[in-house]
Structure formats: C-alpha cells, structure tokens
Design a protein around this motif. Structure first.
Motif, mmCIF file in Angstrom:
data_model
loop_
_atom_site.group_PDB
_atom_site.id
_atom_site.type_symbol
_atom_site.label_atom_id
_atom_site.label_comp_id
_atom_site.label_asym_id
_atom_site.label_seq_id
_atom_site.Cartn_x
_atom_site.Cartn_y
_atom_site.Cartn_z
ATOM 1 N N GLY A 376 0.776 -1.240 0.000
ATOM 2 C CA GLY A 376 0.000 0.000 0.000
ATOM 3 C C GLY A 376 0.798 1.277 0.000
ATOM 4 N N ALA A 377 2.099 1.209 -0.279
ATOM 5 C CA ALA A 377 2.911 2.425 -0.306
ATOM 6 C C ALA A 377 2.370 3.387 -1.365
ATOM 7 N N ASP A 378 2.503 4.660 -1.083
ATOM 8 C CA ASP A 378 2.016 5.701 -1.989
ATOM 9 C C ASP A 378 2.906 5.769 -3.223
ATOM 10 N N VAL A 379 2.360 5.366 -4.372
ATOM 11 C CA VAL A 379 3.135 5.327 -5.607
ATOM 12 C C VAL A 379 3.455 6.731 -6.119
ATOM 13 N N PRO A 390 8.345 8.561 -7.060
ATOM 14 C CA PRO A 390 9.139 7.349 -7.274
ATOM 15 C C PRO A 390 9.497 7.075 -8.737
ATOM 16 N N LEU A 391 8.587 7.352 -9.657
ATOM 17 C CA LEU A 391 8.886 7.094 -11.058
ATOM 18 C C LEU A 391 10.022 7.992 -11.553
ATOM 19 N N MET A 405 7.747 -1.506 -13.855
ATOM 20 C CA MET A 405 6.802 -1.920 -12.818
ATOM 21 C C MET A 405 6.020 -0.719 -12.282
ATOM 22 N N ILE A 406 6.715 0.339 -11.929
ATOM 23 C CA ILE A 406 6.031 1.498 -11.353
ATOM 24 C C ILE A 406 5.111 2.147 -12.376
ATOM 25 N N ALA A 407 5.560 2.237 -13.632
ATOM 26 C CA ALA A 407 4.755 2.874 -14.677
ATOM 27 C C ALA A 407 3.440 2.155 -14.909
#
Length: 480
Positions: A376-379, A390-391, A405-407
C-alpha cells in the motif's frame, strides 16, 4: 413640457455649473430629483458615484467631488431635446486633488424636465477609466506608506482600488508583506496574504524573504501565517546564507525558533561566511550579554530537535532496511506492521523527506519496491528536495525493470512534473539518455506534450540527446 422649454432649462442648468454658480443650478432641480451616476465594482474608487435622491444628496455629491477633483475646464459640447427629455454632452478636464494627475471626460447627460420646469431625473453616461487612473495613480505608494504606518484600512482600500499587492518600496526594496512581517504586524500580514501577497519572493537588498523578516520581527503569529501560506522554512538569503531559523536565533526569539524546528527546518545548513548553523548559534551565545536567557531557551529547543531527529533515524528500521537493500528484513518488517510511508527526518542528507518507496526507487531495489507497493505504499509520494515521485527516481537512475513496474502500477501519475524543473519522468529518462526507461513510460501512456520549465517537450529532449534520426526520436515524433 415642450421641447424648447426642456432645452432652455437644461441649458441654463449647465451654464450655471460652468459659471461656478452651484446654487442657481441646484434651484433647477426638483426636490425629488433622482441623480444617477452609475457605480459598479470597476469604478467604485470614485467616491461620489451612485444614485442620489433629493437636492441635499446631490449637493453632497458635488461637495465630495470638490474634495477630490479640481475642475480645470468645463463646457457643454452639445444639447438635443425631445419633449421633456434632453441629452447634453459635457466636456470636463480636471485633476485629482491628491495625485494631481489630469484627466478628460466627455459625458452624456440624460435629463427629464417636469411641467414646473424642474429636472426630475438625471442620469450620466461616461467612461470612467481616465478618472479612475487619476484617482489611483499613487495607489502603490500609498500601499507602501500604509504598510510602514500599520494603517490597515488604507491598505485594504488601495488594494480594492487596484494597488499591486507585491509592489516594492523603492527605498528599501521590500514588499508590503515584508514590511508587515518585519514590523510583527500580524493582522496586516493576514490581510496581505489573504489578498494574494507573494510569500516566496525575496527583497532586492539582501535576498531575504518575508519569513526572514518575520523572524527578525519576532511575531509567532506572523511566522505561522507565512508558513501555512507555503513559505519555505529553509529559504536561504543569497547574501548571508541565513535561513529563517538562523535569523530567529540571531534575533533571540526562541518560540519562533521552536516553531520552525517543529516545522522541519534544516539544522545542517551553513551561512555564506563559513559558519554552520550550530557554529553560528555558538557565536551568538558568546557575543551576547543581554537576552542570553532567550538564547539559552532556544538552545534547549535546538538540542531537543537534534535528539528527536536522532531518535527518528534510529527507530526507522524499515527505512534502514530499504537503504541497505535487505529484502528479507523489509518483508519481515512489513509483516510486523511497519509504517509503509514513514518519512525520513530533515537532517540535510540524501534521504531527507523520503519515504521508503522513494529510496527503493532511487537506489534500484526492484523487489523491495514491489513489496512496498503491494503493502500500500504511496506510488505518487513526493520528496521535498526536487519535488520528485518514485517514477522520477527510477528513470533518473536508469532502472528499467523498476521503471516498467512502477509505470504500470495502478494509480500512478505518469506525468507528474517535478517542482525543480517541471520535468516529467519521461523528460528525465530522455535527459539522462535512458532509452529503455523512456520507452517504458511512453508505452504506459505518458503524455508527450508537456513542457518543462526550460520550454522543452520530450521530443525536444529526444532530438537533443539521441539525435533527430534516432528510432526513439522518430517514435516520439510519430505519436506527438
């Protein structure tokens, strides 16, 4: 009332005014006269505008006008009558009594005359812009003078009339907000901030912000207003290198210093004359003989903040595990209920204000990032130094698998523009020459039309970095 009689009454009225015989003019008005000088939000600076009923109110309107306006030339330019109604065209050249700025007006006056030969209705049509300009030509100067004098009413009035809330005092280079902050005038500060005063700009002498001035003035209420309005607690004056906290300590306002400490002010910054904050404070303790008790109280608050930072660092086991790249430890800590989005304290280090996911993304810990996101971390968490998500961190450092993955993660903002340069993750990937990262965010649906603070689009950067004939440049051009 015949057309000729109407014409004669109106002509006599304006002739009396032209000759300065106000009493004779007013004698031609009906006791129930309705005099309409249209007033709205754009011309309310002119005090005698509005609807006036009865001769006494008309006389008062003329009196107010005489206080503010010196008539230099006044003449009828035209008059037409039809039955009981006449239209007169009046030329006026005048000067405002305070600003001495001249203006010209050509008014159209519609007047209705009753059977007794009295004017019962009088409405004026005019362009007030020249007069408004004359009335307000000194508004910025009055704003600055009122700020220095603590005259809240005048500040409010001139802002209503179009003064620039961010106008600078030519003598000091300070804005009205800086003046109010330095004078510890909390109500004035609230007023100016509420009217849109810029809390970020710096003065033209030392490069200090309103928050610096507030820390010199010592009002905790002013400091709180500015910080809550977004002022940077670690703004650095380019001349001294002082932060607001340094000024609060220097001017011996311990409660202001405590507020800034609680707001996360950095403790490991240095002045431009070679002192760290701690050395700067030690110097103040050494050279001051009066008010030392206040300095000692500030030292107590400062030491408490240092201890708190050290405790936070020691207790953030998840952040420590992420920084060390320890996947198993991260998994165990998440299972034990660790706070997923804990924020690292401001210690003027590489992790300041970062969440564990931001650090994992920056450092290329793909599996750890997956564990954090799944928990549940804030992306879209944002760090305060560069205003990056993060991106941004992943593409900036060329982590292709992590970027992909993040995208693709649900809820990710592919197009977040960083505060430092307005670059999106795609801009960053192209800027640093990471082709695969760029392709990953493009395939995920990143926008190609956003412009950085340097005016560059992703296509501009692709041409600059990869060349006009590169396949990636061509792919971006085809999709743009």
């Amino acid at each position: 009332m015949s057309t000729e009689q109407t014409r004669q009454v109106v002509e006599k009225y304006f002739s009396s005014l032209e000759n300065g015989d106000l009493d004779s003019a007013l004698a031609l008005l009906s006791p129930d006269i309705e005099f309409d000088l249209p007033r709205d939000e754009w011309n309310r600076v002119i005090p005698y505008l509005g609807v006036h009923h009865g001769v006494d109110e008309v006389r008062q309107a003329f009196a107010v006008r005489a206080e503010t306006t010196e008539v230099l030339d006044y003449a009828m330019r035209g008059l037409r009558a039809d039955g009981d109604t006449a239209i007169a065209t009046i030329y006026t050249r005048a000067a405002h009594t305070r600003t001495r700025q001249e203006f010209e007006i050509l008014d159209a006056h519609e007047m209705v005359v009753d059977d007794t030969g009295r004017i019962v209705r009088w409405k004026v049509y005019f362009d007030p812009n020249g007069e408004i300009a004359a009335f307000t030509s000194d508004a910025n100067g009055r704003l600055i003078a009122a700020a220095w004098n603590g005259d809240h009413a005048t500040v409010s009035e001139v802002l209503d009339f179009g003064a620039d809330v961010n106008h600078r005092d030519p003598a000091s280079g300070l804005t009205a907000l800086m003046i109010a902050a330095g004078r510890a005038d909390a109500p004035m500060t609230d007023l100016l901030v509420g009217r849109g005063a810029d809390v970020f700009t710096a003065d033209s002498g030392a490069g200090a912000t309103a928050l610096h001035k507030a820390c010199q003035g010592g009002s905790l209420d002013v400091v709180r207003t500015l910080v809550e309005a977004g002022a940077f607690v670690d703004a650095v004056a380019p001349t001294t290198g002082h932060t607001p906290l340094m000024d609060a300590l220097w001017f011996k306002f311990p409660e202001v210093a405590k507020y800034l400490l609680d707001a996360g002010a950095g403790l490991n910054l240095s002045t431009h004359y070679g002192f760290s904050l701690k050395e700067h404070f030690a110097y103040e303790l050494n050279v001051n003989t009066i008010g030392k008790d206040r300095l000692l109280l500030a030292e107590k608050y400062l030491n408490a903040r240092i201890a708190s930072d050290e405790e936070q660092v020691a207790t953030q086991k998840l952040m420590a595990a992420v920084s060390a790249g320890e996947v198993d430890s991260v998994r165990a800590l998440i299972a034990d209920g660790a706070e997923i989005d804990e924020v690292f304290p401001i210690v003027n280090g590489f992790n300041d204000g970062h969440t564990p996911l931001l650090v994992a993304s920056r450092d290329g810990h793909t599996e750890i990032a997956r564990l954090l996101l799944s928990a549940g971390a804030d992306v879209n968490a944002t760090e305060p130094t560069f205003g990056a998500v993060p991106l941004h961190k992943a593409v900036y450092n060329g982590h292709v698998e992590l970027t992909t993955m993040i995208a693709a993660w649900p809820g990710v903002n592919l197009d977040f523009q960083g505060a430092t340069n307005g670059y999106t993750p795609l801009h960053d990937a192209l800027w640093h020459g990471y082709e695969e990262c760029a392709r990953a965010v493009i395939e995920a649906g990143a926008r190609l039309d956003l412009v950085g603070h340097d005016g560059k689009t992703p296509l501009d950067l692709a041409v600059e970095v990869f060349g006009d004939d590169h396949p990636l440049t061509g792919a971006i051009r085809a999709k743009s």
